[in-house]
Design a protein around this motif. Structure first.
Motif, short mmCIF file in Angstrom:
data_model
loop_
_atom_site.label_atom_id
_atom_site.label_comp_id
_atom_site.label_asym_id
_atom_site.label_seq_id
_atom_site.Cartn_x
_atom_site.Cartn_y
_atom_site.Cartn_z
N ARG B 557 1.00 -1.36 -0.08
CA ARG B 557 0.00 0.11 0.04
C ARG B 557 1.05 1.35 0.11
O ARG B 557 1.72 1.30 0.95
CB ARG B 557 -0.90 0.07 1.08
CG ARG B 557 -1.92 0.96 1.33
CD ARG B 557 -2.72 0.99 2.51
NE ARG B 557 -3.42 -0.59 2.54
CZ ARG B 557 -3.67 -1.32 3.60
NH1 ARG B 557 -3.03 -0.96 4.76
NH2 ARG B 557 -4.13 -2.48 3.20
N ASP B 590 -4.67 2.25 -5.97
CA ASP B 590 -3.58 1.76 -4.69
C ASP B 590 -4.31 0.33 -3.98
O ASP B 590 -5.38 0.15 -4.35
CB ASP B 590 -3.40 2.85 -3.77
CG ASP B 590 -2.17 2.52 -2.94
OD1 ASP B 590 -1.41 1.65 -3.02
OD2 ASP B 590 -2.18 3.37 -1.94
N ASP B 593 -7.09 0.07 2.12
CA ASP B 593 -6.90 -0.48 3.60
C ASP B 593 -7.69 -1.54 3.99
O ASP B 593 -8.48 -1.18 4.56
CB ASP B 593 -7.05 0.71 4.46
CG ASP B 593 -5.72 1.58 4.91
OD1 ASP B 593 -5.01 0.91 5.47
OD2 ASP B 593 -5.63 2.79 4.41
#
Lengths: 241, 800, 190
Positions: B557, B590, B593
């Motif tokens: 990440r 990306d 989370d």
């Protein structure tokens, strides 16, 4: 011959001195013994061991404080006064590479008098090795450039202050950058662009940076320096473009 | 960094405060200037006008140590002018949380303070929970006990006039900065904050950073491209060395080092694993038992988990073992042996005279370094008589980084592999080889002679070599982790020795090992840190993301908290610079989370701040030792007897010590000037590497002190002359640099002079270079981290 | 697969001699010295700068013959962060490495001595191991003042190091904690 040129964008220089050290690294130039004399500028001046020097100056422009940086080096004049002045003494002690236009001091410069060569340089660049009497200055990293590499100072520059390439491209880049900065910096200028291969973009009057930024702006009273280009065959106007 | 270096280019505003990146992280300016080219505004707040300031659109001076006033003023300005990003604040932060009745704040003190212990009982700093155990919230943010309203009340005192009075920053400059940076509070804009030790080396260091975080959360700048809280770390692997647990309180992967009150693993897991009753909170740390078990198995694969846990040394509860305490114990003769491995504490630690005296109390010291330095050679330093110093010193020569192989992690959490160029010079060796060989010798002695608590010595996993030589690849595989037993997860069966593909697959039952869970995925079927692939999707290209170049923790990440960069339906707040986007069934861009769908999915969606138990960004931070809201205090040495925000002059919980080396000067006429330490581009840290590099020493050859023209006039200083700079703890000489880049401040109506010194020099080399700035700094520290207050202290400067 | 720009550097270095003779330059003796020759018989490795935390990529040229030492270090043009550039610290890593002031053998200072003495590695590691064991055995604490089991060593402390690689840091913490140290600190604290 169009050759190569540098574009040195002072609006982007952060005086990190990467160029000063990368030059020494590639050239394997020794460090000088220095002292802190109250300035961050060190070595204090160009020398046979220091061909690229970042000059630091605190000044005021229109009442506003400025801390200005000037990564100084040979301008590689198209018609170089140093060569014109020295050829009659020792032919080709100073040579000019026909492909790039780089002006290069050879070992034969040890037969020249620095008091002839240095004063004719509008930018006060030539220096002599006190021991060998050979003269030194930036040679455009000709070995690298011939091999398709950038000069060490340009390669290392983090911010895009140092640029290098084919002269036409470089001049176009410089003109574009000047155009972009002009609205915010009305005094911005490209210095001696028609005469030299290291074209500086200044944001403020040239004397704010250093005494020898622009050919026509040399120190008063220094007749030979101020008029060197004119005397030695240069015929282009010595004003900012 | 929450973000990474290239991402700086995405910012609409860049607030550089407590850092000097043009000088200390010069390549960052490639990206700062690209942001500027695209119209971004660069703001620099610093006591000195530096090389960074020359590129700033706005420069605002502030007195060293007054940062919290400045930031408190910015928080107030944002709230008072309704410039915050309301949806973000409501949805993603704890602004709506209801705080319990017992929490209070009055005149610089929060509820629960115990003056004798210099510490808070934090139990009153807690939230009200409903019957299910979920925190009560008021999304309208109007409840007087909600975090938002408490925060508004807290910072109401920080008006521009008071802030200007204490910081010495002109009101007009304050307003320019506030206005400009607060402009990023709209959804489509982002602003980043770049800070470094200028924020952390204070007795309010953690709260300085917290205050910046409050600003960024108010403006919706966390998780987005061109946003974040970005610590510009000072060393090539200080991110990695911290990740790997080289701090007393932190095992690898930020697992807390066990205290004595947790005698077994079960207790450790029970007490350190956070619980959330909110089904929509991912509460990632609920996985802690898997990570500690995998670490224990990496260290002691042959032991049962409880036995391996018993091998870990236990700390006394509540006791500080950090840097300043370590040298205090040493100064009191508490240690016989000491390793100064790749570090030069005699020059780098605060209160260097105390540190140097402490080294003389040791029986033996091992010093690993490239060059002779002030620590290894302390016994022949200024004021030392070798004939009276017993300390036996071993200097072990390590090699330079380009002579060895291994990985380092940069500030942006990129783990990058380095290859060996030349062989180690002479008899020097990679640190890894020295560590490896030394432990073999220690283990052999125990095997031969027996000794105290042999278990961990005998059973430590030392399978990090190939043949007889340390092998960084083997260590890297162990850090990544692998299966120890056959294990079927979902439809896949892993065999012993199979690398753990990612930390989600680590197990709490001892069937996996992983030396550091956050590095799990870094060395799987290939060495991910060694990747050199610049491939990007068009979406990734927009924000300069290179997901296949090296590898970043966690799970590659690149921008953390990125679930906060999208609205609850998963659409990027900034469509022209999207970090992630919900494509209906998966995320693009990306690595998000966590895989869960966006928050709009009431059942499966998760809150973005997954590392906090409740899942929300914390305006109210009940875990800190000095208060849930950042509050202004003066440095422990300061030029004023009072400040405008409360009657508490100093942080009442600051880490302090007693003894002859602990004198401090407050409004002391002997030490009238505020001093700060800093770095220059051409040197690094204590200078042990750069002072010996002639091209760098040539550019900055000697210790200097920067003084204003006004102070120079007042004291008759001349450029370049040697001056004496002295504090209550020590003195040194420095070459005088007189500059317009430092101006006297007007603080509480009086003129306060600021001076500054670099901390790169030391007496060993060069002989005419000067000595360490830390001779002047004091052993006081932040109550949360113990970081010394080396950025603001009081000195005198006089002619030699 | 795209050709990496750094390969161009390698290629151009390898073909430098050909370029000098083949492109018709008017080579004056002084600049025909072809300093690029120093890159011709070298191998290239990539590394990452050892100074600040930006993590700039480096290309290191090391002599394949001779003394096998580094001959040039400069920025890696493929690296997405630094794109070939380096600050003066990064640009001087060659000089950090090929530096005659480096200490490259073990040095020892005996108690009350006023000088360093050179020693062999084995001697030093044996003696350090002995010191570690004696100190550990003498200062090991099974229990603390509250009678809680702590299994730690009181008489040793360590600082360092952010100057080590991740793998080295990990095995270092592993060794220190196996020995029982609690005072484990490093640069991140200061």
């Amino acid at each position: 011959m169009s050759g190569k040129s540098f574009f040195i964008d002072l609006s982007r220089c952060t005086a990190c001195r990467g160029c000063q050290v990368a030059c020494k690294q590639w050239k394997q130039k020794p460090a000088e013994k220095t002292a802190n004399t109250g300035s961050h500028q060190n070595p204090p001046d160009l020398s046979a061991a220091t061909l690229k020097l970042v000059r630091f100056k605190e000044t005021a422009v229109g009442g506003d404080f400025k801390w200005l940086f000037f990564p100084d080096q040979c301008r590689h004049c198209l018609d170089s006064p140093c060569k014109l002045a020295s050829d009659p003494v020792i032919q080709d002690a100073i040579v000019q590479d026909p492909d790039t236009g780089a002006v290069v001091f050879t070992e034969k410069t040890k037969g020249l008098d620095i008091n002839l060569v240095r004063p004719v340089c509008p930018y006060d660049i030539p220096r002599v090795d006190p021991v060998t009497k050979i003269m030194y200055k930036c040679d455009m990293c000709l070995d690298r450039v011939r091999s398709g590499m950038l000069p060490a100072c340009v390669k290392t520059c983090p911010t895009g202050a140092m640029n290098f390439g084919d002269r036409q491209d470089v001049l176009a880049m410089a003109a574009k950058r000047l155009g972009a900065l002009a609205p915010r910096y009305p005094q911005a200028a490209l210095i001696d662009a028609r005469d030299v291969r290291a074209v500086y973009l200044t944001l403020y009057p040239v004397r704010q940076y250093h005494a020898f930024v622009q050919a026509a702006e040399a120190a008063p009273g220094n007749f030979s320096r101020r008029s060197a280009l004119a005397l030695l065959g240069g015929n282009a106007p010595r004003t900012r473009t | 960094m929450t973000n990474h270096w290239i991402d700086i280019k995405n910012a609409d505003a860049i607030l550089i405060m407590g850092s000097n990146p043009a000088e200390n992280h010069p390549i960052s300016f490639k990206w700062v200037l690209r942001a500027k080219d695209a119209g971004g505004v660069v703001i620099h707040v610093d006591p000195r006008f530096t090389r960074t300031s020359t590129q700033a659109d706005i420069y605002a001076p502030l007195r060293s140590g007054s940062d919290l006033g400045f930031l408190g003023g910015m928080i107030r300005y944002i709230l008072a002018n309704n410039l915050y990003f309301k949806d973000y604040v409501v949805n993603y932060t704890n602004a709506s949380f209801i705080v319990g009745d017992k929490y209070a704040f009055s005149d610089g003190l929060f509820s629960g303070f115990n003056e004798d212990k210099r510490a808070y009982d934090k139990s009153s700093w807690s939230f009200v929970k409903d019957g299910r155990g979920v925190v009560k919230k008021d999304p309208s943010l109007t409840d007087p006990r909600c975090v938002f309203q408490l925060m508004r009340a807290h910072y109401d005192r920080y008006d521009v006039k008071k802030v200007s009075e204490i910081c010495g920053t002109p009101e007009a400059d304050l307003l320019k900065v506030f206005q400009s940076f607060a402009g990023t509070g709209t959804p489509e804009k982002s602003g980043t904050i770049l800070y470094a030790m200028g924020q952390t080396q204070h007795t309010v260091g953690v709260q300085n950073i917290r205050a910046m975080t409050l600003v960024q959360m108010l403006l919706g700048n966390i998780g987005v491209a061109g946003g974040g809280i970005n610590a510009l770390r000072g060393e090539s692997n200080v991110q990695g060395s911290t990740d790997q647990g080289l701090l007393f309180n932190s095992l690898p992967g930020y697992l807390p080092a066990p205290p004595a009150s947790m005698p077994d693993l079960k207790t450790y897991n029970d007490k350190t694993t956070p619980v959330s009753k909110d089904p929509r909170s991912a509460n990632w740390w609920s996985n802690r038992p898997k990570y500690i078990a995998s670490l224990l198995k990496a260290m002691y694969p042959g032991q049962e988990l409880e036995e391996a846990y018993a091998y870990l040394p236990k700390l006394d509860d509540g006791k500080d073992y950090s840097w300043l305490s370590l040298f205090d114990v040493m100064h009191n003769g508490g240690f016989k042996g000491f390793f100064a491995w790749g570090q030069n504490p005699a020059a780098s630690g605060a209160n260097a005279n105390k540190t140097r005296e402490a080294l003389a109390k040791l029986d033996w010291m091992v010093n690993v370094n490239l060059f002779e330095n002030e620590t290894g050679s302390f016994w022949k330093g200024p004021g030392m008589d070798p004939a009276k110093i017993k300390t036996e010193v071993f200097f072990l020569p390590c090699c330079v980084s380009i002579e060895k192989e291994g990985s380092v992690s940069n500030s942006g959490r990129w783990m990058q592999w380095r290859y060996a160029g030349p062989k180690p010079m002479g008899q020097s060796k990679p640190d890894g080889d020295i560590i490896y060989e030394l432990f073999l010798k220690i283990r052999a002695l125990y095997a031969k002679e027996g000794g105290a608590f042999e278990g961990p010595i005998k059973n430590l996993n030392w399978d990090v070599a190939s043949g007889n030589a340390y092998d960084p690849h083997k260590a890297a595989r162990l850090i990544n982790g692998f299966f120890l037993k056959e294990k079927t997860i979902g439809d896949k069966t892993y065999k012993p020795g199979d690398p753990a593909p990612a930390f989600a697959l680590l197990q709490a039952d001892g069937s996996t090992c992983s030396g550091n869970w956050i590095y799990c995925q870094s060395y799987t079927d290939k060495n991910m840190a060694a990747r050199r692939d610049r491939t990007q999707t068009p979406m990734q290209e927009k924000i300069g993301l290179y997901p296949s170049w090296s590898w970043a923790w966690p799970v590659n990440r690149r921008i953390i908290y990125n679930r906060a960069s999208v609205d609850p339906s998963g659409k990027p707040y900034q469509p022209d610079k999207p970090v992630i986007e919900w494509a209906g069934d998966k995320w693009t861009g990306d690595i998000p989370d966590g895989p869960w769908p966006p928050m709009a999915d009431v059942e499966k969606g998760r809150y973005p701040f997954i590392m906090n138990a409740e899942g929300f960004g914390q305006f109210f931070g009940p875990g800190r030792n000095d208060g849930p809201f950042p509050e202004y205090y003066e440095p422990l040495e300061c030029p004023v007897a009072q400040h405008p925000f409360s009657k508490r002059l100093h942080n009442p919980t600051a880490l302090v010590f007693k003894g002859p080396r602990e004198e401090r000067a407050v409004c002391d006429p002997r030490f009238p000037f505020v001093c700060s330490t800093y770095r220059v581009t051409e040197h690094w840290q204590t200078g042990v590497m750069t002072r010996y590099t002639p091209w760098l020493l040539e550019a900055e050859p000697q210790m200097f002190v920067e003084v204003s023209t006004e102070l120079a006039r007042l004291r008759g200083f001349k450029p370049g002359e040697k001056l004496i700079v002295e504090s209550a703890r020590g003195k040194l000489w420095a070459a005088c640099i007189i500059t317009e880049r430092i101006k006297p401040f007007t603080v509480m109506g009086q003129t306060v002079h600021q001076v500054g010194i670099p901390w790169h020099f030391g007496w060993v080399y060069p002989k005419d270079g000067g000595d360490s700035a830390n001779l002047l700094t004091s052993s006081v520290g932040d109550p949360n981290t113990g970081i010394p207050e080396t950025k603001a202290f009081m000195v005198n400067v006089r002619k030699a | 697969m795209t050709i990496e720009r750094r390969q161009f550097l390698k290629l151009s270095a390898a073909t430098a001699a050909a370029a000098f003779s083949g492109l018709g330059f008017d080579l004056k003796p002084a600049f025909a010295k072809a300093e690029l020759a120093k890159l011709t018989r070298t191998r290239q490795t990539t590394s990452v700068c050892c100074y600040c935390s930006v993590g700039c990529g480096l290309i290191v040229n090391t002599a394949e013959g001779g003394n096998g030492r580094a001959v040039n270090v400069e920025g890696d043009p493929d690296h997405p962060i630094n794109e070939g550039s380096l600050c003066p610290k990064g640009a001087s890593i060659w000089q950090l490495t090929e530096n005659d002031k480096r200490l490259t053998s073990v040095m020892y200072r005996a108690p009350y001595s006023d000088k360093w003495e050179e020693k062999p590695w084995d001697w030093a590691l044996d003696r350090i191991a002995r010191k570690v064991k004696d100190t550990r055995d003498a200062t090991f604490e099974v229990k603390n003042a509250k009678d809680q089991v702590v299994n730690r060593v009181a008489g040793m402390a360590s600082v360092g190091s952010a100057a080590m690689d991740n793998e080295e840091c990990w095995i270092y913490q592993s060794m220190l904690r196996a020995m029982g140290l609690t005072y484990i600190e490093h640069q991140a604290r200061i």
